[in-house]
Design an enzyme around this catalytic site. Sequence first.
Site: not given
Length: 292
Positions: A214, A216
């Site tokens: 991802d 973050d």
Amino acid sequence: MALPAVKIGVIGGSGLYQMPALTDVQEYTISTPFGNPSDALLVGQLAGVPVAFLARHGRHHHLLPTELPARANIYALKTLGVQYIISVSAVGSLQAEVKPLDLVVVDQFIDRTRNRISTFFGEGIVAHITFEQPVCPALAQVVIDAIRELNLPDVTLHPRGTYVCMEGPAFSTRAESELYRSWGATVIGMTNLPEAKLAREAEIAYATLALATDYDCWHPEHASVSVDMVVNNLRKNVTNAQAVIQTAVAKIAAHPPQSKAHRALKNAIMTPLDKVPPATLEKLRPILAPYL
């Protein structure tokens, strides 16, 4: 049951709770002076090479990052004779060029943990390891070479990067994420730095294979990190990670890397060993054996 002799260990992080390619598997429950490891150690053959596998959070993911028995995990691997550890870890990306599903072979760490014990020493003995290079460059290069050799489709390799190790279990605030980006950090996770410190004290070469899941929470065009996002991307990444591990293990067995980590304590121990309490020496015997 007598413990086997194994030179290569694999620590699997979130999503990597077992190694299907591991054959002739035996489970070993190893108690240590620092408590029990996260789970039983699974010892088997990977690409014809003896390997010890440990699920970092337990096979059912029941341990928070703060609860991880890192000392017990590294100590248990040391008692098997492990000299090399490949640590696999899910991470968030802090830089646009590191996309979800990319692989990062970390070369530096920043410590943002608060509640971890990351040394075997104390109780009458002091040691200060050199930690300028927190992973073993020779072992990291083996992992890099394995990824390049596999030429995995739709996977970008980042052969270096800085890993921020945060406390967790909550993910970052936006302000924290932007701060770490301003430092030039590459990825963020919750587990690997205590392991790296303890592996160095145990004179084990250590390398991290970081799996980006991802962005973050800093990226304006991507949703903030969630467990669903992490798990979905991990499922896609785990197959690649296992292929990398299998290739790297074969390379280590064929040409064991020469690592300075294997003599990390040679000039690190400050306390004369004849002044160390006998109970402490006994507790650390697997680690201090070359110097006793």
